[in-house]
Design a protein around this motif. Structure first.
Motif, PDB file in Angstrom:
ATOM      1  N   GLU A  75      48.445  18.120 -44.023  1.00 20.91           N
ATOM      2  CA  GLU A  75      47.394  18.328 -45.024  1.00 20.91           C
ATOM      3  C   GLU A  75      46.237  17.340 -44.821  1.00 20.91           C
ATOM      4  O   GLU A  75      45.066  17.703 -44.911  1.00 20.91           O
ATOM      5  CB  GLU A  75      47.944  18.158 -46.455  1.00 20.91           C
ATOM      6  N   THR A  76      46.593  16.067 -44.554  1.00 25.50           N
ATOM      7  CA  THR A  76      45.560  15.050 -44.390  1.00 25.50           C
ATOM      8  C   THR A  76      44.702  15.350 -43.155  1.00 25.50           C
ATOM      9  O   THR A  76      43.474  15.213 -43.186  1.00 25.50           O
ATOM     10  CB  THR A  76      46.192  13.650 -44.255  1.00 25.50           C
ATOM     11  N   MET A  92      41.210  23.686 -49.551  1.00 30.31           N
ATOM     12  CA  MET A  92      42.669  23.691 -49.351  1.00 30.31           C
ATOM     13  C   MET A  92      43.338  24.563 -50.403  1.00 30.31           C
ATOM     14  O   MET A  92      44.342  25.218 -50.135  1.00 30.31           O
ATOM     15  CB  MET A  92      43.232  22.265 -49.464  1.00 30.31           C
ATOM     16  N   ALA A 122      36.559  19.801 -49.172  1.00 27.78           N
ATOM     17  CA  ALA A 122      37.715  20.092 -48.333  1.00 27.78           C
ATOM     18  C   ALA A 122      38.951  20.332 -49.196  1.00 27.78           C
ATOM     19  O   ALA A 122      39.741  21.248 -48.945  1.00 27.78           O
ATOM     20  CB  ALA A 122      37.955  18.938 -47.368  1.00 27.78           C
ATOM     21  N   LEU A 123      39.092  19.498 -50.247  1.00 24.78           N
ATOM     22  CA  LEU A 123      40.248  19.653 -51.140  1.00 24.78           C
ATOM     23  C   LEU A 123      40.189  21.003 -51.863  1.00 24.78           C
ATOM     24  O   LEU A 123      41.201  21.692 -52.025  1.00 24.78           O
ATOM     25  CB  LEU A 123      40.282  18.503 -52.160  1.00 24.78           C
ATOM     26  N   SER A 183      36.373  18.207 -43.522  1.00 23.25           N
ATOM     27  CA  SER A 183      35.297  17.357 -44.054  1.00 23.25           C
ATOM     28  C   SER A 183      34.585  16.568 -42.959  1.00 23.25           C
ATOM     29  O   SER A 183      33.462  16.117 -43.150  1.00 23.25           O
ATOM     30  CB  SER A 183      35.868  16.369 -45.059  1.00 23.25           C
ATOM     31  N   ILE A 231      42.336  18.101 -43.994  1.00 20.84           N
ATOM     32  CA  ILE A 231      41.216  17.640 -44.821  1.00 20.84           C
ATOM     33  C   ILE A 231      40.200  16.878 -43.968  1.00 20.84           C
ATOM     34  O   ILE A 231      38.990  17.063 -44.099  1.00 20.84           O
ATOM     35  CB  ILE A 231      41.744  16.767 -45.987  1.00 20.84           C
ATOM     36  N   LEU A 289      34.735  15.506 -48.877  1.00 21.98           N
ATOM     37  CA  LEU A 289      36.195  15.453 -49.051  1.00 21.98           C
ATOM     38  C   LEU A 289      36.607  16.314 -50.239  1.00 21.98           C
ATOM     39  O   LEU A 289      37.629  17.006 -50.211  1.00 21.98           O
ATOM     40  CB  LEU A 289      36.648  14.002 -49.256  1.00 21.98           C
ATOM     41  N   VAL A 331      48.421  14.137 -51.232  1.00 19.13           N
ATOM     42  CA  VAL A 331      47.487  15.249 -51.307  1.00 19.13           C
ATOM     43  C   VAL A 331      47.798  16.180 -52.486  1.00 19.13           C
ATOM     44  O   VAL A 331      46.885  16.668 -53.159  1.00 19.13           O
ATOM     45  CB  VAL A 331      47.484  16.028 -49.972  1.00 19.13           C
TER      46      VAL A 331
END
Lengths: 136, 661
Positions: free
Chosen positions: A14-15, A99, A95-96, A22, A18, A92, A61
């Motif tokens: 997940e990181t 997701m 991006a979240l 981003s 992201i 960011l 996350v």
């Protein structure tokens, strides 16, 4: 409050995703909290902007994906323009949000709800922006 | 017949972990010219050096190769060992199998092959090495210090104390620098002026120190022991000999509109001025940009009132040409411009000030006579917000990526000074981290929190909104997540420090280097912190990086010792690796002379016989004392007539051949 076992891992899927979306390096942040101090949308946030990056650094996350914060962010870029570390947090946040809404059926804004949400003094551009921000 | 001895060092495990020493040893034994080889754990140790010395004699070796660390580290060590064994030190060659090999590679097999290649190249070169004899040059036993702040003053005093003459050049009308502007000094809170002014007076009274204030260094040439420097003494418009410093001209000058540089623009000064009352020398200068006499031709009041007829409107800039053995650069620092930090309102609101302005506002000799008042309405501030890291630790285009080092401490000091003056006032400090590494520093900062009740807030300020006589500071306490709003009367910004804007020009003039932030680079960050890469030029103070007063003074004394080391010698040994012209091949085009950065090459007419007549022919000639051995001329030379001794074209080609073999 319970004790959680946290293993900070910035290589987890997940990181990495992201970071990819981003194009920001979350490790640049040294937690000065200038982003939070200047954020005009702070009132609707359950997690503060500087805490968002801290949780990303800790690999938490899920907490962020379920937060109010990412939807309250107005994408005004005040944080990005003042960040001494050149981290664009608004990217960011975006991006979240992606997701969340990229998962099938998770659009934050449902088309059928729009008539109810409409207000007289709201510009039509608001609907367009809403679609951009809340819909895949 | 050359008999080469090869010595392979393990450097403990530094080399031997990545390079297979046995394999290198086997390869070395089969290299042409090698008469002896030996490996050892620490070749630089006394035992290792003795090994080199003894085998030179035992095996009658006349060329030595040491495969070890960088020549920067131990070339001189092994050259000394070779010399002790009766060998010319320039017959020794170093193969760098540590920095260039074991430290930068992981693959042991490949690293071993590279170590063999590097050693083979060194052997090939060593076979062609010639004996070189260094020349000697005299030393001008006088030092030049550029910059008259606390660093320059301390350096000058120490060099003078050792008995050598020092010229101290300062750009502004007085020595003293930034320290003269400060009120109190951390961590003991002694008054800055009380500890600085005696040193300023010492410097001016010393028979060994010549002060050149209102002067700038304009040109530097030459080399260690023999620098030639041109100093521009700007026209002061006041005769230094006649002026008694009575100050009547200052009082009578009708133009009082210029902003005082010393008071950080918080007050005005006349067109004829001394920066501050304790200025050294206490001789005013006329600011010709502001002065009515210079602008319109009318006025001349200062000339009329001067009791000693010291005012001289016709004075001209003077260029002094002087020689020095050593130069110490102590040009100091500045604060960054805050134009790009619009959210703090520094450019728009008079009550938002920098730390340096705060120093002037609390100083008894400052524009308010030591009364801490708001610049806007002259009222006492009740709530003061201090913001740290304004531009420090800032990677963006607005700031500097480094920590400015002094702000944590001076902010704690400012907060305590405020509380001392007004015990009922409130002080808030916004910080990212509090950094108090230093003797007595942590205790000092904790005193601000524990005894003075200064509110430290880990967090930053987003924006300041000026509202009804107040400054509304919007910030956050990042630890609790509380969003804060403080109605402050005054805001003090800890602006980042930066190198002087002219630092790059100074570096170019002196042929020394700067880092990406324009601070001067030391020769080695740990082991040669006050030297530059240019022999005979040393650094002290904040021109080398952000620094507080104790560190600056320590570095100033260290730089003085280094300079004294040069001045105390009657002769300096030259580097014998200089260029040499083969006059029989030289075509006399003098492209080398144009290229030479040290002006070491000049034209010479040689007489030779042609068709029975004697004719003159133009060739290039190298001045060996000026040549620094950079080798630029050797590649410029079209007929290939120039060679660098110790690094001849033949030697370099032999190395390349050996590596390609």
């Amino acid at each position: 409050m319970s004790r959680e076992k946290i293993t900070p891992d910035i290589t987890q899927k997940e990181t990495v995703k992201i970071s990819e979306i981003s194009e920001e390096n979350i490790l640049d942040c040294l937690q000065c909290s200038k982003c939070t101090a200047g954020c005009p949308a702070i009132h609707g946030m359950d997690i503060l902007p500087h805490q968002v990056i801290r949780l990303l650094q800790l690999g938490q996350v899920d907490k962020l994906l379920n937060s109010e914060t990412i939807w309250s962010c107005a994408s005004c870029f005040t944080c990005a323009s003042r960040c001494p570390r050149d981290v664009d947090i608004s990217k960011l946040m975006e991006a979240l949000r992606l997701m969340v809404i990229r998962v099938k059926g998770s659009n934050k804004l449902k088309v059928e709800k729009i008539p109810k949400l409409l207000q007289k003094n709201m510009p039509q551009q608001g609907i367009v922006s809403g679609f951009r921000k809340y819909v895949k | 017949m050359q008999r080469v001895g090869v010595f392979i060092c393990w450097c403990g495990t530094n080399i031997s972990n990545t390079v297979n020493i046995d394999e290198v040893m086997t390869a070395v034994e089969n290299m042409p010219g090698v008469a002896y080889s030996k490996d050892y754990q620490y070749m630089c140790s006394e035992i290792g050096q003795n090994l080199v010395k003894d085998t030179i004699k035992e095996h009658n070796l006349n060329r030595i190769v040491v495969a070890s660390c960088s020549p920067r580290m131990h070339e001189s060590t092994f050259r000394k060992a070779a010399e002790a064994a009766g060998l010319n030190p320039y017959l020794l060659e170093i193969a760098n199998i540590r920095e260039h090999c074991s430290w930068v590679h992981k693959d042991k097999e490949a690293a071993t092959q590279k170590a063999i290649s590097l050693t083979r190249a060194a052997v090939a070169k060593a076979i062609l090495n010639d004996e070189l004899i260094p020349g000697e040059v005299g030393v001008e036993r006088r030092a030049l210090v550029i910059g008259g702040g606390i660093a320059g003053i301390q350096t000058a005093l120490d060099i003078a104390d050792a008995g050598y003459e020092v010229d101290l050049v300062e750009k502004t009308p007085s020595i003293g620098g930034k320290m003269a502007q400060l009120d109190k000094t951390f961590p003991t809170l002694d008054c800055s002026a009380c500890i600085l002014t005696p040193k300023m007076v010492d410097a001016s009274m010393s028979s060994k120190i010549n002060l050149y204030t209102y002067s700038e260094v304009e040109e530097v040439s030459g080399f260690v022991g023999n620098f030639e420097v041109a100093i521009r003494q700007k026209a002061r418009s006041v005769d230094m000999e006649k002026c008694t410093g009575c100050g009547i001209c200052l009082a009578k000058c009708p133009i009082k509109t210029a902003l005082s540089e010393f008071e950080e623009g918080l007050s005005n000064r006349p067109a004829i001025y001394t920066p501050f009352p304790q200025a050294v020398p206490n001789v005013p200068v006329i600011d010709r940009e502001t002065c009515m006499k210079f602008r319109t031709g009318r006025c001349g009041v200062c000339e009329k009132v001067c009791p000693t007829k010291a005012v001289d409107y016709d004075q001209k800039d003077q260029i002094l040409n002087k020689k020095y053995g050593a130069i110490i650069v102590t040009t100091g620092y500045d604060l960054i411009d805050l134009d790009y930090f619009g959210e703090y309102q520094y450019m728009d609101h008079p009550d938002v000030i920098t730390g340096l302005e705060f120093e002037r506002l609390v100083n008894a000799a400052g524009p308010t006579g030591g009364k801490l008042i708001r610049p806007s309405d002259k009222k006492k501030p009740k709530k003061v917000v201090f913001i740290q890291c304004v531009g420090s630790r800032d990677k963006s285009d607005r700031g500097k990526s480094y920590c400015s080092k002094i702000c944590c401490m001076y902010t704690a000091k400012h907060a305590m000074l405020l509380k001392d003056k007004y015990p009922d006032s409130e002080a808030y400090v916004f910080y990212i981290d509090v950094r108090t590494a230093g003797k007595g520093f942590e205790e000092f900062q904790r005193r601000a929190v524990e005894n003075y009740g200064v509110n430290y807030i880990k967090g930053m300020v987003g924006k300041i909104f000026p509202t009804n006589n107040k400054l509304q500071v919007n910030g956050v306490d990042s630890l609790s997540g509380e969003i804060l709003q403080i109605d402050a009367d005054m805001v003090v910004l800890a602006a980042a420090t930066k190198a002087k804007p002219e630092a790059d020009d100074v570096a170019r003039m002196l042929s020394i280097s700067t880092d990406s932030d324009s601070f001067f680079s030391e020769a080695h960050p740990k082991l040669r912190p006050v030297e530059t890469h240019c022999a005979g030029i040393y650094l002290a103070g904040a021109c080398q990086g952000p620094k507080d007063i104790p560190e600056t003074v320590a570095q100033a004394s260290a730089a003085a010792v280094k300079a004294i080391g040069v001045l105390s010698k009657s002769k300096l040994v030259n580097n014998p690796c200089v260029s040499e012209v083969d006059k029989s091949i030289c075509s006399g085009c003098l492209a080398c002379a144009d290229m030479c950065p040290y002006e070491a090459i000049s034209e010479k007419i040689v007489e030779e016989k042609a068709n029975g007549k004697i004719v003159g022919r133009r060739v290039a000639e190298v001045n060996e004392t000026l040549c620094q051995g950079c080798g630029g001329c050797t590649v410029t030379c079209r007929p290939g007539a120039i060679d660098l001794k110790g690094f001849s074209n033949k030697q370099i080609l032999a190395e390349v051949d050996a590596i390609c073999r």
